[in-house]
Design an enzyme around this catalytic site. Structure first.
Site, PDB file in Angstrom:
ATOM      1  NE  ARG A  35     -17.550  67.802  -5.638  1.00  0.00           N
ATOM      2  CZ  ARG A  35     -18.558  68.367  -4.261  1.00  0.00           C
ATOM      3  NH1 ARG A  35     -19.346  67.259  -3.480  1.00  0.00           N
ATOM      4  NH2 ARG A  35     -18.340  69.144  -4.005  1.00  0.00           N
TER       5      ARG A  35
ATOM      6  CE  LYS B  82     -20.255  61.239 -27.358  1.00  0.00           C
ATOM      7  NZ  LYS B  82     -19.563  61.239 -28.589  1.00  0.00           N
TER       8      LYS B  82
ATOM      9  CD  GLU C  51     -28.469  58.891 -35.594  1.00  0.00           C
ATOM     10  OE1 GLU C  51     -27.516  58.053 -35.310  1.00  0.00           O
ATOM     11  OE2 GLU C  51     -28.546  60.234 -35.084  1.00  0.00           O
TER      12      GLU C  51
ATOM     13  CE  LYS D 139     -22.943  54.856 -28.832  1.00  0.00           C
ATOM     14  NZ  LYS D 139     -23.253  56.487 -29.012  1.00  0.00           N
TER      15      LYS D 139
ATOM     16  CD  GLU E 210     -16.371  62.305 -29.930  1.00  0.00           C
ATOM     17  OE1 GLU E 210     -17.505  61.560 -29.928  1.00  0.00           O
ATOM     18  OE2 GLU E 210     -16.085  62.854 -30.746  1.00  0.00           O
TER      19      GLU E 210
ATOM     20  NE  ARG F 142     -18.502  57.824 -28.043  1.00  0.00           N
ATOM     21  CZ  ARG F 142     -19.550  57.210 -26.919  1.00  0.00           C
ATOM     22  NH1 ARG F 142     -18.593  56.960 -25.363  1.00  0.00           N
ATOM     23  NH2 ARG F 142     -20.920  58.104 -26.528  1.00  0.00           N
TER      24      ARG F 142
ATOM     25  CG  ASN G 155     -19.543  62.765 -34.726  1.00  0.00           C
ATOM     26  OD1 ASN G 155     -20.316  62.562 -34.049  1.00  0.00           O
ATOM     27  ND2 ASN G 155     -19.071  62.613 -33.645  1.00  0.00           N
TER      28      ASN G 155
ATOM     29  CG  HIS H 282     -23.920  63.340 -36.704  1.00  0.00           C
ATOM     30  ND1 HIS H 282     -24.470  61.832 -36.861  1.00  0.00           N
ATOM     31  CD2 HIS H 282     -24.667  63.181 -35.084  1.00  0.00           C
ATOM     32  CE1 HIS H 282     -25.579  61.114 -36.625  1.00  0.00           C
ATOM     33  NE2 HIS H 282     -25.767  61.577 -35.193  1.00  0.00           N
TER      34      HIS H 282
ATOM     35  CG  HIS I 149     -24.773  68.053 -36.083  1.00  0.00           C
ATOM     36  ND1 HIS I 149     -24.375  67.975 -35.635  1.00  0.00           N
ATOM     37  CD2 HIS I 149     -26.158  67.900 -35.351  1.00  0.00           C
ATOM     38  CE1 HIS I 149     -24.821  67.031 -34.756  1.00  0.00           C
ATOM     39  NE2 HIS I 149     -25.746  67.137 -34.871  1.00  0.00           N
TER      40      HIS I 149
ATOM     41  CG  HIS J 198     -30.294  63.928 -34.253  1.00  0.00           C
ATOM     42  ND1 HIS J 198     -28.853  64.374 -34.330  1.00  0.00           N
ATOM     43  CD2 HIS J 198     -29.636  62.945 -34.155  1.00  0.00           C
ATOM     44  CE1 HIS J 198     -28.037  64.541 -34.505  1.00  0.00           C
ATOM     45  NE2 HIS J 198     -28.504  63.252 -34.321  1.00  0.00           N
TER      46      HIS J 198
HETATM   47  P1  NAD Z   1     -36.826  61.962 -28.925  1.00  0.00           P
HETATM   48  O1  NAD Z   1     -36.533  61.810 -26.915  1.00  0.00           O
HETATM   49  O2  NAD Z   1     -37.454  62.961 -28.742  1.00  0.00           O
HETATM   50  O3  NAD Z   1     -37.938  61.200 -28.361  1.00  0.00           O
HETATM   51  C1  NAD Z   1     -38.935  61.622 -29.806  1.00  0.00           C
HETATM   52  C2  NAD Z   1     -40.787  61.485 -29.457  1.00  0.00           C
HETATM   53  O4  NAD Z   1     -40.874  60.511 -29.590  1.00  0.00           O
HETATM   54  C3  NAD Z   1     -40.827  61.894 -27.827  1.00  0.00           C
HETATM   55  O5  NAD Z   1     -41.900  62.940 -28.745  1.00  0.00           O
HETATM   56  C4  NAD Z   1     -41.058  61.292 -27.259  1.00  0.00           C
HETATM   57  O6  NAD Z   1     -42.104  61.514 -26.057  1.00  0.00           O
HETATM   58  C5  NAD Z   1     -42.080  60.250 -28.101  1.00  0.00           C
HETATM   59  N1  NAD Z   1     -41.831  58.767 -28.060  1.00  0.00           N
HETATM   60  C6  NAD Z   1     -40.606  58.052 -26.791  1.00  0.00           C
HETATM   61  N2  NAD Z   1     -40.817  56.647 -26.974  1.00  0.00           N
HETATM   62  C7  NAD Z   1     -42.071  57.052 -27.241  1.00  0.00           C
HETATM   63  C8  NAD Z   1     -42.408  55.393 -27.270  1.00  0.00           C
HETATM   64  N3  NAD Z   1     -42.574  54.474 -26.942  1.00  0.00           N
HETATM   65  N4  NAD Z   1     -44.223  55.432 -27.695  1.00  0.00           N
HETATM   66  C9  NAD Z   1     -44.448  56.624 -28.310  1.00  0.00           C
HETATM   67  N5  NAD Z   1     -43.706  57.825 -28.469  1.00  0.00           N
HETATM   68  C10 NAD Z   1     -42.658  57.691 -27.462  1.00  0.00           C
HETATM   69  O7  NAD Z   1     -36.375  61.432 -29.620  1.00  0.00           O
HETATM   70  P2  NAD Z   1     -34.825  60.876 -29.857  1.00  0.00           P
HETATM   71  O8  NAD Z   1     -34.822  60.038 -30.915  1.00  0.00           O
HETATM   72  O9  NAD Z   1     -35.445  59.430 -29.036  1.00  0.00           O
HETATM   73  O10 NAD Z   1     -33.823  61.368 -29.394  1.00  0.00           O
HETATM   74  C11 NAD Z   1     -32.926  62.714 -29.918  1.00  0.00           C
HETATM   75  C12 NAD Z   1     -32.268  62.815 -29.012  1.00  0.00           C
HETATM   76  O11 NAD Z   1     -31.290  62.106 -28.767  1.00  0.00           O
HETATM   77  C13 NAD Z   1     -31.264  63.936 -29.226  1.00  0.00           C
HETATM   78  O12 NAD Z   1     -31.096  65.366 -28.160  1.00  0.00           O
HETATM   79  C14 NAD Z   1     -29.374  63.410 -29.595  1.00  0.00           C
HETATM   80  O13 NAD Z   1     -28.756  65.514 -29.530  1.00  0.00           O
HETATM   81  C15 NAD Z   1     -29.862  62.804 -28.725  1.00  0.00           C
HETATM   82  N6  NAD Z   1     -28.653  61.940 -29.033  1.00  0.00           N
HETATM   83  C16 NAD Z   1     -27.449  61.444 -28.103  1.00  0.00           C
HETATM   84  C17 NAD Z   1     -26.427  60.709 -28.510  1.00  0.00           C
HETATM   85  C18 NAD Z   1     -25.436  59.885 -27.199  1.00  0.00           C
HETATM   86  O14 NAD Z   1     -24.788  59.142 -26.976  1.00  0.00           O
HETATM   87  N7  NAD Z   1     -26.291  60.450 -25.855  1.00  0.00           N
HETATM   88  C19 NAD Z   1     -26.656  59.729 -29.493  1.00  0.00           C
HETATM   89  C20 NAD Z   1     -27.900  60.054 -30.648  1.00  0.00           C
HETATM   90  C21 NAD Z   1     -28.906  61.107 -29.987  1.00  0.00           C
HETATM   91  N1  GLY Z   2     -23.294  58.888 -30.945  1.00  0.00           N
HETATM   92  C1  GLY Z   2     -22.371  59.895 -30.581  1.00  0.00           C
HETATM   93  C2  GLY Z   2     -21.616  58.834 -29.771  1.00  0.00           C
HETATM   94  O1  GLY Z   2     -22.086  57.589 -28.954  1.00  0.00           O
HETATM   95  O2  GLY Z   2     -20.209  59.123 -29.653  1.00  0.00           O
END
Ligand code: NAD
Ligand code: GLY
Length: 378
Positions: free
Chosen positions: A131, A153, A195, A235, A245, A255, A259, A262, A266, A279
């Protein structure tokens, strides 16, 4: 609400309005080596479950493990698959099993080392295991540094959509070592910068200019950390005002504004079966779409649309929209987290730094369709 303290490194404290959490975000080259001190400050002498993937662990796992051991902690490592498809309930289950089998207790810690996929998955595991146990985000992509690691998130993808199962769960700390960006592939940098452009467009000309300078590599030594810090401050300010949100909140501090870009982003990810775009790259196209739609609705001026187009293209080459069917995009608009009461909410701009939320019900279908035609035919 946001306390800022600039010493040698950038340090930002995030406090959510509910006062439920206050956590530091540090930005400092080489700070991966001092992750042990941060972790030991949270769970002195405890066990630490590092969650990462093979690629990132191969690059930085030893540094993190040694730093934790040096601070008297007991690290164990769990590697998840690399890629969006591994942000799944199945991976969550194997991660929870790992935590259970290693007898991670409520006085232990999770450290997520990786991009947004690792951070979202590990954060969700931290939220539901026993939990809720404490966790630290160590984002290693540009996108995860300025966006996903900040704001709590967490979640996974399911067969019925992306990010539709999860929890708002704030980390205990975020440790950013910008040096790790040296190994990040170019496309991932582009995705992160898209982003950053999104946040610049929402925040105002100051952050957009700083982002443009970062893209043009016109920042003086040490200024890249300031670019990261300003992005994160923006942010964090939005998160602080609307942590969960809220569905009712529709002003410029909602919040939901995060998006921006997006809805179209999406939709094109879905229309291409999540194979063509990263993405962030899809968000890059989404920014251009939202700017064009804002102009057609007489909210945004042509020179502001041109400015946004220019900065997005400066972020890097985006995969083409060629061959994407407008009917598939319209269908993909159908189910989205932003669909409230069956009416899509569009995040638009009435100027740089001036987000507005418009209900799809107030938006002429002909304008939407003509914007789609304009963008998809480019
Ligand atoms: P990712 O986590 O897939 O990383 C991208 C690639 O880079 C992967 O292959 C990873 O192994 C590689 N990598 C990571 N760090 C590295 C480094 N320092 N050197 C070499 N390679 C490296 O992609 P991302 O763009 O970081 O994240 C995308 C995800 O984030 C999506 O799932 C999206 O939905 C999510 N997201 C979440 C929020 C939130 O608020 N929680 C906001 C935006 C996006
Ligand atoms: N990336 C959107 C949020 O954090 O709300």
């Amino acid at each position: 609400m946001i306390e800022t303290d600039t010493l040698m490194a950038e340090l930002i404290n995030v406090r959510t309005r509910q006062g439920s959490s206050l956590y530091p975000i540090s930005i400092d080259g080489g700070s991966l080596r001092s992750i042990g001190e941060v972790a030991a400050g949270i769970v002195p002498g405890g066990k630490v479950a590092i969650i990462s993937n093979r690629k990132v662990n191969g690059l930085y796992g030893l540094i993190v493990t040694n730093a934790l051991k040096k601070s008297g902690l007991k690290p164990v490592t769990h590697l998840i698959g690399d890629g969006e498809r591994f942000k799944s309930l199945r991976t969550l289950e194997s991660t929870l099993k790992f935590l259970g089998e290693n007898k991670i207790s409520r006085t232990d810690l999770i450290v997520a080392v990786g991009g947004g996929v690792v951070g979202d998955l590990a954060g969700f595991a931290a939220a539901v295991y026993l939990r809720g146990i404490k966790f630290i985000q160590v984002p290693t992509t540009l996108l995860s540094m300025i966006d996903s690691s900040v704001g709590g998130k967490t979640g996974v993808n399911t067969s019925f959509g992306k990010n539709l199962v999860g929890a708002f769960y704030q980390p205990s700390a975020v440790v950013i070592d910008p040096d790790v960006l040296a190994t990040l592939p170019k496309r991932e940098l582009t995705a992160g910068f898209c982003e950053a452009v999104k946040q610049g467009a929402l925040s105002g000309t100051k952050l957009l200019d700083l982002t443009q300078k970062a893209l043009d590599e016109k920042l003086a030594f040490g200024q890249f950390d300031r670019f990261l810090a300003e992005q994160i401050r923006f942010k964090a300010s939005i998160v602080a005002a609307d942590e969960r949100e809220s569905a009712e909140k529709t002003d410029a501090k909602s919040r939901k504004i995060l998006n921006f870009g997006h809805t179209f982003g999406h939709a094109i990810e879905k229309a291409t079966q999540y194979r063509r775009f990263k993405h962030g790259e899809a968000v890059g196209h989404g920014i251009i779409f939202a700017a064009e739609l804002s102009k057609k609705l007489e909210l945004l001026k042509q020179d502001e649309v041109d400015l946004l187009n220019g900065v997005v293209h400066r972020a890097g080459k985006l995969p083409t929209l060629h061959g994407i069917d407008s009917a598939a995009v319209i269908e993909a608009f159908g189910f989205d987290k932003k669909v409230i009461g069956n009416s899509l909410q569009w995040i638009l701009l009435s100027g740089i730094g001036k987000p507005v939320i418009k209900s799809g019900a107030d938006l002429p279908a002909t304008t939407l369709k003509s914007t789609l035609r304009t963008i998809l035919s480019r």
